[in-house]
Structure formats: structure tokens, C-alpha cells
Design an enzyme around this catalytic site. Sequence first.
Site, mmCIF file in Angstrom:
data_model
loop_
_atom_site.group_PDB
_atom_site.id
_atom_site.type_symbol
_atom_site.label_atom_id
_atom_site.label_comp_id
_atom_site.label_asym_id
_atom_site.label_seq_id
_atom_site.Cartn_x
_atom_site.Cartn_y
_atom_site.Cartn_z
ATOM 1 N N GLU A 138 0.753 -1.259 -0.019
ATOM 2 C CA GLU A 138 0.024 -0.152 0.067
ATOM 3 C C GLU A 138 1.037 1.292 -0.175
ATOM 4 O O GLU A 138 0.634 2.416 -0.775
ATOM 5 C CB GLU A 138 -0.582 -0.191 1.243
ATOM 6 C CG GLU A 138 -1.796 -1.142 1.470
ATOM 7 C CD GLU A 138 -1.358 -2.153 2.513
ATOM 8 O OE1 GLU A 138 -1.713 -2.854 3.066
ATOM 9 O OE2 GLU A 138 0.151 -2.534 2.124
ATOM 10 N N CYS A 165 0.082 1.023 7.656
ATOM 11 C CA CYS A 165 -0.537 1.338 6.401
ATOM 12 C C CYS A 165 -1.769 2.112 6.513
ATOM 13 O O CYS A 165 -2.020 3.066 5.580
ATOM 14 C CB CYS A 165 -0.694 0.201 5.469
ATOM 15 S SG CYS A 165 0.798 -0.667 5.030
#
Length: 223
Positions: A138, A165
Site C-alpha cells: 500500500e 499502512c
Amino acid sequence: MMNSRDIALFSAATVLGALSSAIAFRLFFNCREPRNRCSQNGVVEKKPSRQNPFDPVKRKGYLSWDDYFMAIAFLSAERSKDPNRQVGACLVSEKGIILGIGYNGFPRGCSDDKLPWSKKSKNGDPLETKYPYVCHAEVNAILNTNHASAAGQRLYVTMFPCNECAKIIIQSGVTEVIYYVEKRLDNPDATYVASHKLLSMAGIKVRRHQPKMDQLSIQFNEL
């Protein structure tokens, strides 16, 4: 000496044997040709012929947008050198334009031959595992947009993001996260509980991808 009945039986067996061999030979080589597909029972299934060039109707069976972007995330995951888990991500604009893709791996300039890929250390030393060094998919997808704002964008990811993330996703301005699977169902891990909480509090839409097809096969020799 063989009588006429034996000769007839022998001739019939020879013809049948030759015919069976010819059929088997043809099936084998048809299965090897790129434009044909063999099922598990050995039957050759020919690829459907192309649509009539005068037919004005669009073809059926094309990818939905969700399946398309998630497939790119899965394809990106194949670039990961992590032997235990490969994760891919695809960042998409509001207008359906791909802004960035990424997969889990070490930072640029850090040799993936000199850092450890192991999940656990025999000596209990966390520096002998991958976790202090790896960048998640990500993060890489967001950073690969050349630092352009991700505000209002969707992030497709093969696995639900962890709390670290989630923080970056929120700070970058992503408004929706579409994931395929969680690390574990009903995961009690605090990092994933925190991730759900943070994304919810930030007002980011989260949904699980429901594919419209079971699989997507790419054959490079079919063009």
C-alpha cells in the site's frame, strides 16, 4: 496358418488400433497448440472464435472495473520476492485512471540479497527478520504516484492493510479501500483491530472485493 476368420479379426484390430493412435496423436498435439485448451478429461476445448467483424454489439465476458483493478493488484504481487506472503496494491483516481502500483519489498537501493526474508529469528533477534526492513504494498503504491496527492482516490489491495499502512492511507487522502482478503478472519491482532478503527474514524469507505469471475488466465502466446 490363419483361416479367413482369423485374418478378418486381425485386420479389423489393426485398423482400429491405427485409428485410435491417430486420434490420440491429434488430441495430444491439439492440446499443445496455444489456441486450444484441454480439459481434465482430455477433451479439447477450442477457444471461441473472434466476433464477426460486422457485428456492432460489444463482446461479453469483459472485466468489470473492480476485477480489472484488483487483477492488477494481484499481478503486482507477483513481483514481490517475499517467500511467505506476496501482496499487491493499485491506486486509482476517481475517473478510473491508475495512479500507482506497488508490492511488498525492501526500499529502493537496499539489496534484497543482503537483507533477511525470514518471518522468525532462531536467536529471537527481530533484526534477523524481514519486518524492520520491508515496505508494504500500500505504501509503495501511494509513493509511486510521484508524490501527487492521492486525495479522493481508491486503493485496491490484495490483503487488508495493517495499522501502519492505515495511517499512511488516511494521511494521503485516499477515500476508499477495496481489499480481497484479511490476514485472518476475525483477526484478534491489535494491528488489524486498530486499522479497522482508524479507517472507520477517518470516514474512509472499506469494502471487500467480490469478483465476478473465478480466475483470469494470461497466455502470452495468444496474440
